[in-house]
Motif scaffolding. Structure first.
Motif: not given
Length: 256
Positions: A133-136, A219-222, A252-255
């Motif tokens: 997954x691109x987002x953690x 380094x995690x953007x969220x 915003x879509x990954x929050x």
């Protein structure tokens, strides 16, 4: 109101969902009572405006129990059975959308049925899917916790293999999930305090900040977005609002 829950559930199904419910009512997996099917057929054409009046219930009773004197308790039992089927159907609909969660439940089922080889392999495949997954985010860490916990505490898992990292992964994931959720809730608490002029202790925030300074989730953007959201109301923080806005709209879509 008698029958209110059933009708409330039914009227909030979409047309396609309500149409599909008929198959669930007909399926022996969900229903083996022909009276329940008769009840559904009796009320099906009323969708979405069901008649729950005394007269309406009397008409339904006459369809479900022809030539019998009206007994409200008897009708209520059939209503309860149909309500249970609708609830199971709602769970089915959600699992159909949640492919990963459906596969995770299958993994648990394998682990409970003395099929450790399949359980272990399925856990590995789902873990690989998570890592791709691109987002953690919090959901990522929670899924890792659930998978690794089920694997580590399985009776057949070798807990004393030097090359095994399941427990370390589980512990790291727990830290990540706690930090994510703590930050998310802290944003909500801080906003509430600002609006309602009240105070509430936000515990462990300083400990998390020290971990961030040491490189944890740096380094995690969220995670950084949650952290910056806390700094928004702090005039002394020197937050770059341009960068914050860019970070917000990029993620915003990954929050969660």
């Amino acid at each position: 109101m008698k029958g209110g829950k059933l009708y409330y559930l039914l009227k909030n199904l979409s047309k396609d969902e309500f149409k599909g419910l008929r198959k669930a009512v007909q399926s022996p997996i969900y229903n083996t009572n022909p009276k329940v099917m008769t009840l559904f057929e009796a009320i099906r054409k009323q969708y979405p405006d069901f008649d729950n009046s005394s007269a309406g219930r009397a008409k339904i009773y006459a369809r479900v129990f022809p030539s019998e004197r009206f007994k409200d308790q008897k009708l209520r039992r059939v209503f309860t059975e149909l309500t249970r089927i609708v609830e199971h159907y709602l769970v089915f609909l959600e699992l159909e959308k949640e492919t990963f969660n459906r596969e995770k439940i299958l993994t648990y089922a394998l682990g409970k049925r003395n099929m450790f080889d399949l359980f272990e392999r399925k856990t590995e495949l789902l873990s690989e899917e998570l890592e791709a997954r691109p987002i953690q985010n919090a959901d990522y860490f929670l899924n890792k916790i659930q998978l690794k916990e089920a694997l580590y505490f399985h009776p057949q898992h070798n807990k004393f293999n030097l090359s095994d990292t399941v427990l370390e992964d589980l512990t790291d994931s727990l830290d990540g999930y706690f930090a994510f959720e703590k930050m998310r809730f802290s944003v909500a608490v801080q906003n509430q305090m600002k609006i309602l002029k009240k105070t509430y202790p936000i515990r462990f925030s300083e400990a998390i900040r020290k971990e961030i300074e040491a490189g944890f989730l740096s380094e995690n953007p969220i995670f950084q977005l949650y952290l910056n959201s806390i700094l928004v109301t702090d005039e002394k923080a020197g937050l770059d609002f341009g960068q914050y806005e860019e970070l917000l709209f990029d993620n915003i879509n990954d929050l969660t």
